[in-house]
Design a protein around this motif. Structure first.
Motif, PDB file in Angstrom:
ATOM      1  N   LYS A 104      -7.501   4.356   5.758  1.00 53.91           N
ATOM      2  CA  LYS A 104      -8.601   4.763   6.643  1.00 53.91           C
ATOM      3  C   LYS A 104      -8.509   6.251   6.968  1.00 53.91           C
ATOM      4  N   LYS A 105      -7.260   6.725   7.150  1.00 48.87           N
ATOM      5  CA  LYS A 105      -7.084   8.144   7.472  1.00 48.87           C
ATOM      6  C   LYS A 105      -7.414   9.031   6.271  1.00 48.87           C
ATOM      7  N   THR A 106      -7.148   8.548   5.060  1.00 43.32           N
ATOM      8  CA  THR A 106      -7.395   9.343   3.853  1.00 43.32           C
ATOM      9  C   THR A 106      -8.706   8.973   3.160  1.00 43.32           C
ATOM     10  N   SER A 107      -9.520   8.137   3.785  1.00 42.46           N
ATOM     11  CA  SER A 107     -10.739   7.649   3.123  1.00 42.46           C
ATOM     12  C   SER A 107     -11.708   8.778   2.778  1.00 42.46           C
ATOM     13  N   ALA A 108     -11.762   9.811   3.618  1.00 41.75           N
ATOM     14  CA  ALA A 108     -12.660  10.923   3.308  1.00 41.75           C
ATOM     15  C   ALA A 108     -12.202  11.647   2.045  1.00 41.75           C
ATOM     16  N   GLN A 109     -10.896  11.849   1.890  1.00 36.38           N
ATOM     17  CA  GLN A 109     -10.385  12.474   0.668  1.00 36.38           C
ATOM     18  C   GLN A 109     -10.655  11.592  -0.547  1.00 36.38           C
ATOM     19  N   VAL A 110     -10.449  10.290  -0.381  1.00 28.36           N
ATOM     20  CA  VAL A 110     -10.664   9.360  -1.482  1.00 28.36           C
ATOM     21  C   VAL A 110     -12.122   9.366  -1.926  1.00 28.36           C
ATOM     22  N   LEU A 111     -13.036   9.300  -0.967  1.00 22.35           N
ATOM     23  CA  LEU A 111     -14.459   9.297  -1.317  1.00 22.35           C
ATOM     24  C   LEU A 111     -14.867  10.606  -1.978  1.00 22.35           C
ATOM     25  N   LEU A 112     -14.309  11.711  -1.514  1.00 27.87           N
ATOM     26  CA  LEU A 112     -14.643  13.009  -2.105  1.00 27.87           C
ATOM     27  C   LEU A 112     -14.201  13.073  -3.562  1.00 27.87           C
ATOM     28  N   LEU A 113     -13.030  12.550  -3.864  1.00 33.72           N
ATOM     29  CA  LEU A 113     -12.542  12.568  -5.239  1.00 33.72           C
ATOM     30  C   LEU A 113     -13.252  11.534  -6.103  1.00 33.72           C
ATOM     31  N   ALA A 114     -13.614  10.381  -5.513  1.00 32.49           N
ATOM     32  CA  ALA A 114     -14.141   9.272  -6.301  1.00 32.49           C
ATOM     33  C   ALA A 114     -15.623   9.416  -6.620  1.00 32.49           C
ATOM     34  N   VAL A 115     -16.394  10.085  -5.763  1.00 31.45           N
ATOM     35  CA  VAL A 115     -17.843  10.162  -6.017  1.00 31.45           C
ATOM     36  C   VAL A 115     -18.247  11.547  -6.524  1.00 31.45           C
ATOM     37  N   PRO A 116     -18.191  12.588  -5.692  1.00 37.01           N
ATOM     38  CA  PRO A 116     -18.519  13.919  -6.240  1.00 37.01           C
ATOM     39  C   PRO A 116     -17.530  14.364  -7.315  1.00 37.01           C
ATOM     40  N   GLY A 117     -16.254  14.036  -7.095  1.00 31.16           N
ATOM     41  CA  GLY A 117     -15.266  14.427  -8.101  1.00 31.16           C
ATOM     42  C   GLY A 117     -15.505  13.754  -9.433  1.00 31.16           C
ATOM     43  N   LEU A 118     -15.857  12.474  -9.416  1.00 29.11           N
ATOM     44  CA  LEU A 118     -16.147  11.756 -10.662  1.00 29.11           C
ATOM     45  C   LEU A 118     -17.385  12.333 -11.347  1.00 29.11           C
ATOM     46  N   ALA A 119     -18.428  12.584 -10.565  1.00 24.23           N
ATOM     47  CA  ALA A 119     -19.656  13.126 -11.165  1.00 24.23           C
ATOM     48  C   ALA A 119     -19.391  14.491 -11.789  1.00 24.23           C
ATOM     49  N   LEU A 120     -18.629  15.329 -11.093  1.00 26.09           N
ATOM     50  CA  LEU A 120     -18.318  16.651 -11.630  1.00 26.09           C
ATOM     51  C   LEU A 120     -17.441  16.548 -12.876  1.00 26.09           C
ATOM     52  N   SER A 121     -16.476  15.660 -12.838  1.00 26.11           N
ATOM     53  CA  SER A 121     -15.606  15.472 -13.997  1.00 26.11           C
ATOM     54  C   SER A 121     -16.390  14.943 -15.188  1.00 26.11           C
ATOM     55  N   SER A 122     -17.314  14.015 -14.952  1.00 27.82           N
ATOM     56  CA  SER A 122     -18.138  13.478 -16.048  1.00 27.82           C
ATOM     57  C   SER A 122     -19.012  14.570 -16.649  1.00 27.82           C
ATOM     58  N   THR A 558       1.379   2.082  16.627  1.00 28.08           N
ATOM     59  CA  THR A 558       2.537   2.658  15.951  1.00 28.08           C
ATOM     60  C   THR A 558       2.116   3.510  14.755  1.00 28.08           C
ATOM     61  N   GLU A 559       1.073   3.101  14.060  1.00 26.51           N
ATOM     62  CA  GLU A 559       0.614   3.877  12.908  1.00 26.51           C
ATOM     63  C   GLU A 559       0.002   5.205  13.349  1.00 26.51           C
ATOM     64  N   VAL A 560      -0.738   5.187  14.446  1.00 28.35           N
ATOM     65  CA  VAL A 560      -1.283   6.438  14.968  1.00 28.35           C
ATOM     66  C   VAL A 560      -0.155   7.376  15.391  1.00 28.35           C
ATOM     67  N   ALA A 561       0.883   6.822  16.029  1.00 29.13           N
ATOM     68  CA  ALA A 561       2.011   7.649  16.447  1.00 29.13           C
ATOM     69  C   ALA A 561       2.767   8.208  15.250  1.00 29.13           C
ATOM     70  N   SER A 562       2.887   7.436  14.175  1.00 30.59           N
ATOM     71  CA  SER A 562       3.623   7.919  13.006  1.00 30.59           C
ATOM     72  C   SER A 562       2.888   9.031  12.279  1.00 30.59           C
ATOM     73  N   ASP A 563       1.583   9.192  12.523  1.00 30.05           N
ATOM     74  CA  ASP A 563       0.835  10.285  11.905  1.00 30.05           C
ATOM     75  C   ASP A 563       1.213  11.636  12.478  1.00 30.05           C
ATOM     76  N   LYS A 564       1.765  11.640  13.698  1.00 29.13           N
ATOM     77  CA  LYS A 564       2.118  12.885  14.362  1.00 29.13           C
ATOM     78  C   LYS A 564       3.638  13.017  14.414  1.00 29.13           C
ATOM     79  N   SER A 565       4.110  14.179  14.085  1.00 27.51           N
ATOM     80  CA  SER A 565       5.552  14.404  14.024  1.00 27.51           C
ATOM     81  C   SER A 565       6.166  14.329  15.425  1.00 27.51           C
TER      82      SER A 565
END
Length: 1329
Positions: A104-122, A558-565
């Motif tokens: 969920k935290k990395t979903s924006a990066q994933v979508l950016l690579l999977a949709v615009p990144g795929l179209a650009l790569s194609s 706990t997952e939110v806390a582990s995101d911060k050092s």
């Protein structure tokens, strides 16, 4: 020709299905063999790369050996088979195994690579193909080629990243990109395949609609299927087959329905299905969840094994033989170009990627570029192109297949193999100093455990002569992070630094880490701390201690806390979990205001008042609601008649009926206005009635006044008919009370879940605190973690106490559910233990587990609130009162219910104990004074908080000591107070009960203290507190006196007082554990209280079927003998006897012939003509029950003849053992005759008299020694001893008696013998002789 070949191959495949099956299972076998062989290969290769090579080699061999072609026919199958069989498994397993929070935290990066990144790569791949190849492809073919070339497969890369311990976030980005990338690539591929194979093509609008339908409809359908699957799973409890079937069916149904029936992306639908179920994995039974994960991992393993071998066979069978000339150059150039294109896409998107999610470093970007492998999806799409006859065979179909096959082979062989070296070069798999120190701490703990285990096993009688030197060598564990070079660096870093030298004496001080090292160690320790918390929360969920919603929130925190050092769980988030949403509070206020706004009569009495009651009565209201329901039917028919010609002639009927209903509404309006006057418009429902009347009058006027033939009239009438729906709103008057209940339930559920969250957090903190010393090796870091743990725990406990004060019914419901689930967990563990021990069969175990799990499922439906019992009921829950109504009534009559204000002190530290307090409601704070090391000032340190049900002052009452802590009210408190004088009186009054009240209280306090003592012992490592408490239920309390430890005692704990080892003189101060090496204790008594011991019986005596069913039995070390009575019964009645035991039954008395007896639980006490020689005491029967059948049973259980026979048998055995002394006895008899001048009547042989031989017992109920009278009138004590058990160690001493053993008459010359058990008795006998 191609079509015919395809049909031929299909028939060929179908006709050789056994060969295909044999090929599939051979693939699995080779996969397992290679997986095992790879452990011994020094070169690190990806598993999928090895499988690909095996497939290529096998395909090449089959080309040369025609007999093997029969096993490779699977490569000629329909490419859709690969898509529909293997793809759903691979996609769902990958999505289901994702860490939802990280995704969920990395979903924006994933979508950016999977949709615009795929179209650009194609697009870039299409451009490269246009200018690199000489195949004369158009843009549609080029984009088709680019889309299938852009589909990535991260299986090998993700496996390597996990193996080397690289960043988990990077693994999630790569894997998540591949999941969405495959779905988007298939969508683009289908679009350009249609454009390439149809002459008409698609318009721009059609392409957009198709893309939106497939790309958005797929995830939407997947979410819908996920909701349905989660609902189905939530209705099942702990049924592995049903829950597994739900996940399996949901996966394939989602993919097939989406692809074949709805025309949406099945890949994206399955991705969303897997991610949604991963986020709601608590809907799966906790006992089943791990098995389901393992099942899907196994399916994915089999699918990957088969599909990569198939890829290799396809490459060697279909692609290699089609490669000619320049195709080899094009393939190498394409491989290099694709890597450059992927790097370009990542570089162009990097400014955005660095600012989304967790960010991205240049090293991670490089790994992301090099990890863009191609795999099964791209090859399956290439096979689809090969099978499509609408494309050119030589220029398109063949070329696409050979290039995708070559790229799959090269990326797997080169990129996947070299990725570990890339990670090492970039330093992404380096082990930090903090991780090394954490590993060193873990290794040290394992070494301590190894040392303790070795010492324990060396005392084992079967293993004592083992080769312990070889055992130690075989059990040594080398640190996994330690190499020769790293070891040298570590030793260099461990040298004493200049600042670690004492300036006064130049002494070397212990190594002090630098601030950076300390910060790194602390951050690493906090991450491990958070992970331990997360695991603790999940264990609590598995045990049913917290709800699904609570564990989701806790793990999210706990997952939110582990995101911060360096960040711990935010306590404000914990506290906010039981706060009711403001929207619910506002909604409730509005609903209450509407409901409470009742109509009021304008007159104070008379006929108008009576008429008002009639008009506003429930009967009239229900009649009106029935009329409104009938009106709604007429409303629907009126709409139909206005829209359809077949009903057109009936319009006048429906309009007349409507007019009649409007007339009824007008009459109701007039009646209520007459009785309420202007107050009529103060009630919202009556205002709605007024609006309905106005609309009804207008509606009727329009229908009957306007000309029917006009189109305008029809439209106006239709609008008025549609607006009749406002009459339905009157039903909200009935719905609003139900809505209020629903809102109240939601508010209560919110508070209940919040209380569950707080309770789970406290339990997790208590569990994890014990692990801190193993997580970190630095003392300062460990102290920091412990302080934070204690502070957070006490803060939450305080808030929970306040919450319980405000909502006692909710807290009581949560506690009741947890208590019931704890009992059921214990029962289930007990059933499993009986199965493992062979006591139960599997079928019997299933039946018992089914009943237990049915109870567990019923607990989930427990109401969120339970009424709080009255204060005097608190005494029924006090453990040491044991539901003894007589004792409870005694205490209740002397207890005082006292109210305390906020900040008022119940007790003060150092004061004398004046009694005990039982908290009825409220929260109290325990604090102790402690001197500040910096300024020597005394400060109060908060130790704990206690709330309803807690008891204060038990140990002080028993030990007559001073208060150890101050107890102050944190809120207004209500408590029951029982003074020390009243408790002492209770001790005296109930001293004759078995056990006595004082013993019961000591047992409860001793068990509470012993838990912490036992958990520190090696033999209790791995035990939970609940398991230790359950073990202590069989323990018994022994007062301080000369105390010997025997084999029947598993553990001994000194609870209170001082003792020393009788042999080594080692001192012990309670509470402490008495080691096994101590065989006898001597106590030091004081004038205030006596020492107390807690003895835990050995496991051999603590069998489950002999466990005490009544607490009284647990105070007697020989309570296990109670089951011997059942041996006198037949199997039928013995089983019935065990089932019919009533633990609350005090006694059963009977009378028959000349016998009177009292049956008290497990012992029989008889008096009258037949004494009970087991207890040597008698009781008078208080109640007489004539029951000959029960009397016969009791006679069979205990008869004097059987006791006498048993004692005679023992005496005979003893006589045989001492026969060797007869000769010496004759000689001593002659000396006695000469000394007294009398004849003894011949030689004398030792005989054993039942009257003179008594078996001793180590229990408090042991018999007293009998007396024997000598010829000079003195009394000698005949003491039986352990001689009965070990007759070779205890000598015999003759005594003189005046009673003949043969006749029972008085004689002077018949010597008798007793065994001597101590020097004192021996000296006494010699003196008397």
């Amino acid at each position: 020709m191609v079509s015919n070949e395809t049909v031929h191959h299909e028939d060929h495949v179908g006709g050789n299905s056994p060969s295909v099956l044999f090929f599939i299972f051979c693939c699995f076998g080779f996969g397992a063999l290679m997986r095992q062989a790879m452990k011994f290969i020094p070169v690190r290769l990806a598993y999928t790369v090895v499988l690909l090579l095996i497939g290529v080699i096998f395909g090449l061999i089959s080309n040369q050996v025609p007999e093997l072609d029969i096993y490779t026919t699977m490569v000629d199958a329909d490419p859709h088979l690969i898509m529909h069989v293997f793809l759903p498994v691979l996609i769902f397993e990958s999505a289901f195994a994702l860490d939802y929070h990280t995704f969920k935290k990395t979903s924006a990066q994933v979508l950016l690579l999977a949709v615009p990144g795929l179209a650009l790569s194609s697009l870039l791949t299409c451009i490269m193909a246009q200018y690199l190849f000489d195949y004369n492809w158009g843009w549609n073919i080029g984009m088709l080629f680019g889309s299938l070339m852009s589909a990535t497969d991260p299986v090998a890369v993700v496996a390597i990243l996990r193996e080397v311990g690289a960043s988990k976030k990077l693994s999630i980005v790569i894997e998540g990109e591949s999941l969405l990338n495959d779905g988007a690539a298939i969508v683009l591929f289908n679009i350009f395949l249609i454009l390439s194979t149809t002459t008409a093509g698609l318009s721009g609008g059609e392409i957009v609609v198709y893309f939106l339908r497939v790309a958005i409809g797929g995830p939407a359908f997947g979410l819908l299927m996920a909701i349905f699957a989660i609902f189905c799973l939530s209705q099942v409890f702990n049924d592995v087959y049903v829950e597994l079937t739900v996940t399996l069916v949901a996966t394939y149904a989602t993919f097939y329905i989406g692809e074949a029936l709805l025309g949406v992306s099945g890949v994206l639908a399955v991705v969303v299905l897997g991610i949604a179920m991963s986020s709601m994995r608590t809907s799966i039974s906790p006992e089943v969840e791990d098995f389901i994960h393992r099942f899907w991992e196994a399916l994915a393993y089999f699918a990957n094994t088969l599909i990569f071998i198939l890829v290799g066979v396809v490459i060697s069978k279909k692609a290699i033989q089609l490669i000619f000339g320049m195709d080899w150059f094009y393939m190498i150039a394409l491989y290099l170009g694709l890597n450059v294109i992927r790097g370009t896409v990542v570089l162009l998107l990097s400014p955005i990627l660095r600012r989304l999610g967790y960010g991205m470093t240049w090293q991670e970007g490089l790994v992301l570029t090099w990890g863009g492998l191609r795999g099964a999806v791209g090859l399956a799409l290439g096979l689809l192109v090969m099978e499509d006859e609408g494309l050119d065979l030589q220029k398109v179909r063949v070329k696409v297949l050979i290039h995708i096959s070559g790229i799959v082979f090269l990326t797997l062989l080169i990129n996947a193999t070299t990725i570990p070296y890339l990670l090492k070069t970039l330093g992404m798999n380096d082990i930090t100093t903090a991780k090394r120190m954490a590993m060193a701490s873990a290794i040290r703990h394992l070494e301590e455990l190894r040392y303790k285990t070795l010492n324990m096993l060396k005392t084992d009688r079967f293993l004592a002569d083992s080769d312990w030197e070889l055992v130690e060598k075989s059990c040594g564990i080398d640190p996994p992070y330690k190499t020769s070079k790293e070891e040298a660096e570590l030793e260099q870093s461990m040298k004493i630094r200049p600042k670690s030298i004492c300036p006064d004496c130049n002494a070397q001080l212990p190594l002090q880490p630098t601030p950076k090292e300390l910060r790194d160690m602390t951050n690493e320790a906090i991450l491990r701390y958070l992970k331990a918390e997360k695991l603790s929360y999940w264990r609590q969920f598995e045990q049913g201690m917290v709800s699904q919603e609570a564990v989701r929130k806790l793990q999210g925190y706990t997952e939110v806390a582990s995101d911060k050092s360096g960040q711990f769980v935010d306590l404000d988030e914990i506290k906010s979990s039981w706060e009711v949403p403001k929207s619910l509070i506002k909604l409730r206020k509005v609903i209450v205001r509407i409901i409470e706004n009742k109509p009021v009569c304008s007159a104070c009495g008379g006929c108008l008042q009576g008429f008002f009651k009639i008009v506003t009565s429930k009967v009239v209201s229900y009649i009106i609601f029935v009329i409104i329901a009938m009106d709604m039917v007429n409303w629907i028919l009126s709409l139909i008649s206005e829209r359809y010609n077949m009903w057109y002639d009936n319009r006048i009927i429906f309009r007349s009926i409507n007019a009649a209903f409007v007339g009824i509404y007008i009459v109701e309006f007039i009646c209520k206005v007459i009785t309420q006057s202007a107050g009529y418009f103060k009630v919202i429902w009556q205002v709605l009635c007024f609006v309905i009347v106005i609309h009804g009058i207008s509606d009727v006027a329009v229908e009957f006044s306007l000309p029917p033939s006009s189109t305008y009239t029809q439209e106006v009438v239709l609008v008025f008919i549609v607006f009749r729906f406002i009459r339905v709103l009157r039903f909200f008057e009935l719905i609003f009370p139900l809505l209020l209940k629903f809102v109240d339930y939601q508010m209560t559920a919110s508070i209940s879940n919040g209380y569950d969250v707080g309770r789970g957090f406290v339990a997790g903190e208590e569990e994890v605190r014990k692990l801190i010393d193993r997580m970190v090796d630095n003392t300062d870091c460990a102290t920091y973690l412990k302080q934070n743990c204690d502070t957070g725990k006490l803060d939450v406990i305080r808030c929970l106490g306040i919450l319980q004060k405000e909502n006692p019914q909710i807290a009581l419901s949560v506690k009741t559910r947890q208590a019931a689930r704890s009992v059921l967990n214990s029962l289930r563990d007990g059933v499993q233990k009986l199965l493992e021990d062979g006591v139960l069969q599997e079928s019997e175990t299933e039946k018992l587990n089914h009943k237990i799990e049915a109870k567990m499922k019923k607990l989930l439906q427990l109401p969120t609130t339970i009424p709080v019992p009255p204060p005097d009921r608190m005494l029924n829950n006090v453990t040491w009162l044991e539901d003894d109504q007589e004792t409870i009534d005694f205490i209740k009559a002397r207890s005082q219910l006292i109210n305390y204000n906020h900040d008022e002190a119940l007790v003060k530290e150092g004061d004398a104990s004046d009694g005990i307090y039982i908290i009825v409601s409220g929260l109290v704070r325990f604090s102790r004074s402690k001197k500040n090391k910096n300024n020597d000032k005394t400060e109060d340190k908060v130790m704990d908080f206690m709330s309803t049900g807690s008891i204060i002052g038990e140990m002080g009452l028993l030990t007559h000591g001073n208060r150890m802590a101050s107890v102050v009210c944190e809120t207004a408190v209500q408590a029951l107070f029982i003074s020390s004088a009243d408790m002492e009186e209770a001790f005296r009054t109930f001293a004759d009960t078995e056990p006595s009240l004082e013993k019961r209280l000591w047992k409860v306090c001793a068990s509470r203290l012993a838990v912490g003592v036992l958990l520190e012992q090696p033999s209790y490592q791995g035990f939970t507190r609940e398991k230790v408490k359950l073990r202590l239920e069989s323990a018994y309390v022994v007062p301080g006196e000369d105390f010997s430890i025997n084999s029947k005692m598993a553990d001994v704990v000194l609870i209170h007082g001082h003792a020393q080892n009788a042999f080594t003189k080692e001192n012990y101060h309670g509470p402490c554990y008495i080691p096994w090496t101590c065989l006898k204790l001597e106590f030091k008594f004081d004038q205030v209280s006596k020492p107390i011991m807690l003895v835990i019986p050995s496991e051999t005596d603590d069998q489950l079927h002999l466990a005490p069913t009544h607490r009284r039995q647990s105070y007697h070390p020989e309570y296990f003998n109670g089951s011997k009575n059942e041996e006198k019964l037949c199997l039928k009645h013995a089983a019935q006897h065990r089932q019919d035991i009533d633990p609350k039954k005090k006694s059963v008395t009977f009378k028959s012939k000349n016998k009177v007896g009292v049956l008290e639980n497990d012992e029989v006490i008889m008096n009258g003509n037949i004494p009970n020689k087991r207890t040597n005491r008698s009781l008078a029967a208080t109640t007489v029950v004539e029951d000959d059948e029960n009397v016969n049973k009791l006679e069979n259980i205990l008869t004097p003849e059987q006791e006498e026979e048993a004692e005679i048998n023992k005496a005979n055995d003893l006589a045989k053992d001492i026969a060797e002394f007869n000769r010496r006895l004759d000689q001593r008899a002659k000396e006695t005759e000469a000394r007294h001048g009398k004849s003894s009547g011949g030689s004398h042989v030792v005989t054993i008299e039942k009257e003179h031989t008594t078996q001793t017992s180590s229990t408090p109920n042991a018999q007293k020694p009998q007396n024997a009278t000598s010829n000079n009138g003195k009394t000698h004590t005949a003491q039986s001893s352990p001689f009965l058990e070990d007759n070779h160690k205890t000598p015999l001493v003759p005594i003189e008696s005046n009673k003949s053993p043969e006749t029972g008459s008085a004689t002077d010359d018949a010597p008798k013998f007793v065994s001597v058990v101590s020097h004192k008795h021996s000296n006494k006998n010699k003196k008397n002789k």
